[in-house]
Structure formats: structure tokens, C-alpha cells
Enzyme design. Structure first.
Site, PDB file in Angstrom:
ATOM      1  N   ARG A 125       7.460 115.191 -24.550  1.00  0.00           N
ATOM      2  CA  ARG A 125       8.193 116.026 -23.599  1.00  0.00           C
ATOM      3  C   ARG A 125       7.234 117.075 -23.013  1.00  0.00           C
ATOM      4  NH1 ARG A 125      12.756 116.275 -20.503  1.00  0.00           N
ATOM      5  NH2 ARG A 125      14.016 118.126 -20.835  1.00  0.00           N
ATOM      6  N   THR A 161      14.601 110.141 -14.501  1.00  0.00           N
ATOM      7  CA  THR A 161      14.475 109.534 -15.816  1.00  0.00           C
ATOM      8  C   THR A 161      14.654 107.998 -15.767  1.00  0.00           C
ATOM      9  OG1 THR A 161      15.499 111.576 -16.565  1.00  0.00           O
ATOM     10  CG2 THR A 161      15.444 109.784 -18.160  1.00  0.00           C
ATOM     11  N   THR A 180      10.578 110.666 -18.034  1.00  0.00           N
ATOM     12  CA  THR A 180      11.206 111.298 -16.874  1.00  0.00           C
ATOM     13  C   THR A 180      10.250 112.175 -16.098  1.00  0.00           C
ATOM     14  OG1 THR A 180      13.037 112.763 -16.227  1.00  0.00           O
ATOM     15  CG2 THR A 180      11.966 113.281 -18.294  1.00  0.00           C
ATOM     16  N   ASN A 203      12.284 113.973 -13.884  1.00  0.00           N
ATOM     17  CA  ASN A 203      13.443 114.696 -13.382  1.00  0.00           C
ATOM     18  C   ASN A 203      13.544 114.508 -11.858  1.00  0.00           C
ATOM     19  OD1 ASN A 203      15.578 116.119 -14.724  1.00  0.00           O
ATOM     20  ND2 ASN A 203      14.974 117.978 -13.658  1.00  0.00           N
ATOM     21  N   GLU A 244      10.631 119.446 -14.620  1.00  0.00           N
ATOM     22  CA  GLU A 244      11.361 119.535 -15.886  1.00  0.00           C
ATOM     23  C   GLU A 244      11.732 120.972 -16.239  1.00  0.00           C
ATOM     24  OE1 GLU A 244      12.944 116.475 -17.093  1.00  0.00           O
ATOM     25  OE2 GLU A 244      10.871 115.980 -16.631  1.00  0.00           O
ATOM     26  N   SER A 247      16.176 118.373 -23.849  1.00  0.00           N
ATOM     27  CA  SER A 247      16.423 117.128 -23.113  1.00  0.00           C
ATOM     28  C   SER A 247      17.727 116.501 -23.583  1.00  0.00           C
ATOM     29  CB  SER A 247      15.262 116.171 -23.383  1.00  0.00           C
ATOM     30  OG  SER A 247      15.511 114.920 -22.781  1.00  0.00           O
ATOM     31  N   SER A 248      18.249 115.598 -22.754  1.00  0.00           N
ATOM     32  CA  SER A 248      19.368 114.757 -23.201  1.00  0.00           C
ATOM     33  C   SER A 248      18.901 113.334 -23.449  1.00  0.00           C
ATOM     34  CB  SER A 248      20.474 114.729 -22.141  1.00  0.00           C
ATOM     35  OG  SER A 248      21.001 116.013 -21.955  1.00  0.00           O
ATOM     36  N   GLY A 308      20.434 112.362 -17.138  1.00  0.00           N
ATOM     37  CA  GLY A 308      20.629 113.755 -17.546  1.00  0.00           C
ATOM     38  C   GLY A 308      21.621 113.837 -18.683  1.00  0.00           C
TER      39      GLY A 308
HETATM   40  N1  GLY Z   1      15.448 115.459 -17.403  1.00  0.00           N
HETATM   41  C1  GLY Z   1      16.620 115.047 -18.047  1.00  0.00           C
HETATM   42  C2  GLY Z   1      16.582 115.217 -19.527  1.00  0.00           C
HETATM   43  O1  GLY Z   1      15.506 115.244 -20.112  1.00  0.00           O
HETATM   44  O2  GLY Z   1      17.620 115.351 -20.124  1.00  0.00           O
END
Ligand code: GLY
Length: 581
Positions: free
Chosen positions: A107, A382, A400, A402, A424, A456-457, A478
Site C-alpha cells: 500500500r 482498483t 490500485t 484510485n 490514494e 484501504s477496503s 472502494g
Molecule cells: N482505493 C480504494 C481502496 O484502497 O480501498
């Protein structure tokens, strides 16, 4: 009514209430009935068919699932530029044939000059677009470090071998499909603002059409540098230099030190058990694993299979569980290097039971009554791809950059580097209580700090049964990622769908705030909708909402006594494919 008393011990329903009047259980929705792709050895599934082919080719050449996953990661960076990336970051959940489960966190991180209020004006109001567009929205990219870490730890091939297909696709170009150009068209207005972006992603100033060939010489040159020199050229050398120079010239915060100090980390996975299956997923800085597990724990006490797929009763329990779990997500979770995540509590059976005790059996709970700081919540663009090899190794990766509307990150490319940079930073809490791109209303645990990773999701997940690989799943979208992955798992485990039907089935989503069920057309039958509305739910049907994601999934089963790998490209990913070997 009799049914519910029988299966739920009679504790739930009064005869007059809406759900109790249901006479039968809804059949699975009418998703387009396509069979999964079958193969004897392995499978690669992604949202872009050239990238899936690259993965299958690496498997055929004798590479393992990790080799194929790294090759797909680079191939998507070329063929799926709205989300595939080297300018963003991601998460990988890995299950090895020897039984080991592990997680690679690549990330992005906030630059060292970032600060909690950097997207607020003097009055404390959010500056529109500041966390979304341009260099100030960019976090330090992690993909190159993450793919390298995976390859050196668990791969068998050289970097040059796994990057060769991506370099070829960038250098020689590839033919665009309708699904590819749809993303380009949707972002044309942003492409026009940046001459170096327009030079690549517009064809003589006009949008590309399906059938055109996209050649990316700059990106090919960048990928060749990485292939030959490794991540150092990206984090300490020429590529970092060019990104930092462009960022400084355009008001961004990135420094050479930010790049040089970036590391990808290997950490334990999150696990939970659901009806005899083990869900293995992403830990913080993702909320994906914890929240999927929290919802699964809550639902484990309800007979979801008997209620039927998307019946009013099963939707009610699913949505109530989502509502509560998203409070924990939005106010409790953040980068574990910066905040203490209350995972013991979020994942505990006691917490699931406390939430169930708050769920009215038939009536929707207004989200205004489900608050952070009140029991039981005292203490939350993503793309995804999946690979399984012959030996039973599995890799589940969501990564991702984003986006603003549909991918392409911060909509900037530094000079002639050829790749989009992420935005992000918008995944952080810009202001406590104010919604972000995904409408997520979040708390201070996810506030901006130098070097911190935004929550993040992303939920790259793997499901095993008795220690054996069963399913690989994940999605973009997301905040919707969590509920998409959850539903795919429930569809297979509870509703006995094959993997293709499971990912194609219309989905629904609830994230606490806004207090509404967002549903795809067909996800909620008219009679079920009436019952849910009578129970207090607001329902918004959103055809074509891109957040419903593309779950690129694989299931491992047996047929006539032989192991079979089933691949499913989500029907929503019109340029994607599942390629077996
Ligand atoms: N950019 C979406 C996530 O990481 O949740």
C-alpha cells in the site's frame, strides 16, 4: 412464519411483521447463466484478457502462481491503465501449497511533508478535489516494491522473465476492446488537461475507438529500466528523480527521501472460520479482511442458506451486519504502524453476538442509531486478479491507483515516465465526519500522518476447506469491495452457486452512511423491495454503478474424481477473461 420459528428458535418474528409474511424463499437472481472456465492445472483471471493470457502463459512455462501474479501485475499496468499500475499500490494474499498463508502489503505511504489538515482551507472546510486531482493527491507508490518482494520471496522466475510480456505489450501495443475504450472515453476531459497524457491516451487528439492499437513507448522504456536495474531505479534512481521533479514543479509533496524510504512489508493474514470454511484475507492497513470476517461472524448464527439468496430476510441480516461492521471500519481502523487496531474485539464472537443482539429481527436500524462511541462500537480505482497453479499455490492481488470518477489515479503522468500516479491520499480521512470519494465517513484513526498508509477496503481473499485451497476472490470498488467479496463467498458457501454464477449475481451494498441499500438491477426483486421498504430500508437501484466491482475469482473442486480449477471473469468486466491451463 412457521419456517422462521423452526429454524430460528422462534425468537424472531411476530406474525404481523413484514418478513414473517414471506411464503417462500427467493431463488438465485437471474444472472446471465454462463459456465466457469475449467482447467486441469491452473488458472489466471483478471479484468483484462491480455493480462490473463500473460498469467496463463507463465504457468504453462512452468512458473508458479507468484511468478504469474507478478507478470499479470506488470501486464495490467500496460493493458489496464485506469487501475493496473506501477504508480499505485496494493495488497497480496498468498496461500502456498505447503499450507503457509502470508500477506504482502505494498500500500502507498503519505509523503513525509503530508499533514492531517492538508486538504482543508483556513476555515477548516475541505478544498474540493485537493485530495483527488494532481500531484498533491499522490502518495508514494508501492507496486514495484511489492511485486519484487513477492517474486524474490516466493517466485521461481527472474524479473526479466516475468516482465518481458508487459514490455512487449507496451512496446508493440495491443488492440483495444469496447470495455477498454469506455474507461478512456469517461476520462477524456482529464486527459485533455495534461499534454503528456493526451499524447498517449488520445489518438491525434480524439478518443481511441475499439479496434485501435495502443502503443506506450514511454512506459515500455520505464519497464525496461525496472526489468534491468530492479526497484532501485524506481525508488532511488532515474524514475524517482523524474517523478519528484514533476511533483515539485506542480505543487506536490514527494521527495527522493519518500521514495528511498518506501518498503513493502510481509505480515500475517487475517483469518476467520465460516461454516467450516476458512476465510483468509487482508489485514490492516486494509479494512477488507477484518470487516469481511466481522460480517461473516455476525451472519454465522443465521441460517442464510435456508433463507435463500437475496430474500428479504437474508438481505435484512446481511445489511444490518454490514451497517454495524462499517462503523467499526470507519472509526476504528488505520495503518497498524500508526494506530492500534482493535482487531481482537472486531473479530471476537462476543462482539458479533453483541451486534446480533442489537439487530431487530425484522426492522431496519436507522444508521443514526448505530454510532461510533456507543456500545457495541466504543472503540473504523482498483483492479483484482487471481491465480492458481498446478501445485495448489494461490495468489489473490488487488492493486490500485484510485481515481476521480473511474480510475487513472490523480490523472497525472510525470514527464515521460509513461505511468499514471495514484491519488490514494483521498483514502485518508481529510476531515473527521466528512465523506470521501466512496462516501465513507471516517474517523481519526485514518487521519493523515507522514509515512502513514491510508486505510484501504481492498480485500484480496482466499478460502480454504480443511486446509485445502477452495476459492480465490477479490474486487475493485472502494468501500463496495468488502461487500462484493463477502457476497461472492456467501453465494458459494451458503447458496451453493458455481463460481461464475456467484460473481455474476447482482449485488447490494450498505456501508452505514449513507443509510441506504445500494443495489444493482435484479438484486432485489420487486416483492422483496416492498418488504424491505416496509421494514424501514431505503433502497437505491443504481444500474451500471462501477463500484459494484469486478470479482475475478477461481474455485478449486473435483469432477469425476479429478481436481478441476474453475475460473470466472465477472460479467461486469467486459474486457476480462479467465484463462486456464
Ligand atoms: N482505493 C480504494 C481502496 O484502497 O480501498
Amino acid at each position: 412464519m412457521r419456517y422462521f420459528r423452526a429454524v430460528l428458535g422462534g425468537f424472531l418474528f411476530a406474525p404481523s411483521l413484514a418478513f414473517a409474511q414471506m411464503a417462500s424463499f427467493a431463488p438465485p437472481p437471474a444472472a446471465k447463466a454462463e459456465a466457469p472456465v475449467e482447467a486441469a492445472n491452473g488458472m489466471a483471471v483478471s479484468a483484462q484478457h491480455y493480462a490473463s493470457e500473460v498469467g496463463a502463459q507463465i504457468l504453462k512455462q512452468g512458473g508458479n502462481a507468484v511468478d504469474a501474479a507478478v507478470a499479470i501485475g506488470y501486464a495490467l499496468a500496460v493493458t489496464y491503465p485506469s487501475a493496473g499500475n506501477i504508480g499505485g499500490g496494493g495488497l497480496a494474499t498468498i496461500h502456498l501449497a505447503n499450507g503457509k498463508d502470508t500477506f504482502i502489503n505494498f500500500r502507498e505511504k503519505a509523503p513525509m511533508a503530508a499533514s492531517a489538515n492538508m486538504y482543508l482551507d483556513a476555515k477548516g472546510n475541505i478544498i474540493p478535489m485537493a485530495s483527488l486531482y494532481g500531484y498533491k493527491a499522490v502518495a508514494v507508490p508501492g507496486t514495484v516494491a511489492g511485486l519484487e518482494k513477492m517474486l524474490t520471496q516466493y517466485g521461481t522466475m527472474s524479473r526479466a522473465q516475468v516482465m518481458a510480456p508487459a514490455i512487449k505489450l507496451a512496446e508493440e501495443g495491443f488492440t483495444l476492446m469496447p470495455g477498454d475504450v469506455a474507461f478512456f472515453k469517461a476520462n477524456e476531459k482529464y486527459f485533455r488537461k495534461e499534454p503528456n497524457v493526451a499524447a498517449i491516451f488520445l489518438k491525434n487528439g480524439q478518443p481511441y475507438a475499439a479496434g485501435d492499437r495502443l502503443v506506450q513507448k514511454d512506459l515500455a522504456a520505464t519497464l525496461k529500466q525496472i526489468s534491468a536495474k530492479g526497484p532501485d531505479v524506481f525508488y532511488k534512481g532515474d524514475i524517482a528523480n523524474r517523478v519528484v521533479a514533476a511533483s515539485k514543479a506542480r505543487g506536490g509533496l514527494l521527495t527522493m527521501q519518500d521514495f528511498a524510504s518506501f518498503t513493502a512489508e510481509e505480515t500475517p493474514v487475517i483469518t476467520c472460520d465460516y461454516r467450516g470454511y476458512r476465510i483468509i484475507s487482508a489485514p490492516p492497513p486494509s479494512s477488507g479482511g477484518p470487516i469481511i470476517c466481522e460480517i461473516a461472524n455476525i451472519l454465522s448464527a443465521y441460517p442464510m442458506d435456508k433463507m435463500g439468496h437475496h430474500s428479504a430476510q437474508s438481505i435484512h441480516f446481511m445489511v444490518e451486519a454490514m451497517r454495524h461492521a462499517f462503523v467499526d471500519r470507519n472509526y476504528g481502523l488505520g495503518d497498524p504502524n500508526f494506530v492500534k487496531n482493535p482487531l481482537d474485539k472486531i473479530l471476537s464472537p462476543q462482539h458479533a453476538a453483541a451486534i446480533r443482539a442489537k439487530i431487530d429481527p425484522v426492522k431496519a436500524t436507522p444508521s443514526s442509531e448505530v454510532k461510533p462511541g456507543t456500545p457495541p462500537h466504543e472503540d473504523a480505482q482498483t483492479t483484482h486478479y487471481s491465480v492458481v497453479d498446478k501445485a495448489g499455490n494461490a495468489v489473490s492481488i488487488t492493486y490500485t491507483i484510485n481515481g476521480i470518477e473511474s480510475g487513472f489515479g490523480a490523472q497525472v503522468i510525470a514527464g515521460n515516465t509513461g505511468f499514471f500516479l495514484n491519488n490514494e491520499m483521498d483514502d485518508f480521512t481529510s476531515k473527521v465526519g466528512a465523506p470521501n470519494l466512496y462516501g465513507l465517513v471516517q474517523g481519526a484513526a485514518n487521519s493523515i500522518q507522514p509515512g502513514k498508509r491510508p486505510l484501504s477496503s481492498m480485500s484480496p481473499s482466499i478460502v480454504t476447506k480443511d486446509g485445502k485451497l477452495f476459492m480465490v476472490t477479490g474486487s475493485p470498488g472502494g468501500s463496495f469491495i468488502i461487500t462484493t467479496v463477502l457476497e461472492s463467498i456467501l453465494n458459494v458457501v451458503d447458496h451453493k452457486m458455481n463460481v461464475k454464477a456467484a460473481v455474476d449475481a447482482p449485488r447490494l451494498h450498505h456501508q452505514w452512511l449513507p443509510d441506504v441499500i445500494t443495489a444493482e438491477p435484479g438484486a432485489i426483486k420487486p416483492e422483496v423491495k416492498k418488504e424491505l421498504e416496509a421494514a424501514g430500508y431505503k433502497i437505491s437501484e443504481e444500474p451500471g454503478n462501477i463500484l459494484f466491482g469486478f470479482d475475478e475469482a477461481i474455485l478449486v473442486g473435483t469432477k469425476n474424481g479429478k481436481r478441476v480449477v474453475y475460473g470466472a471473469n465477472d460479467r461486469r468486466a467486459t474486457s476480462g477473461s479467465a484463462v486456464g491451463h
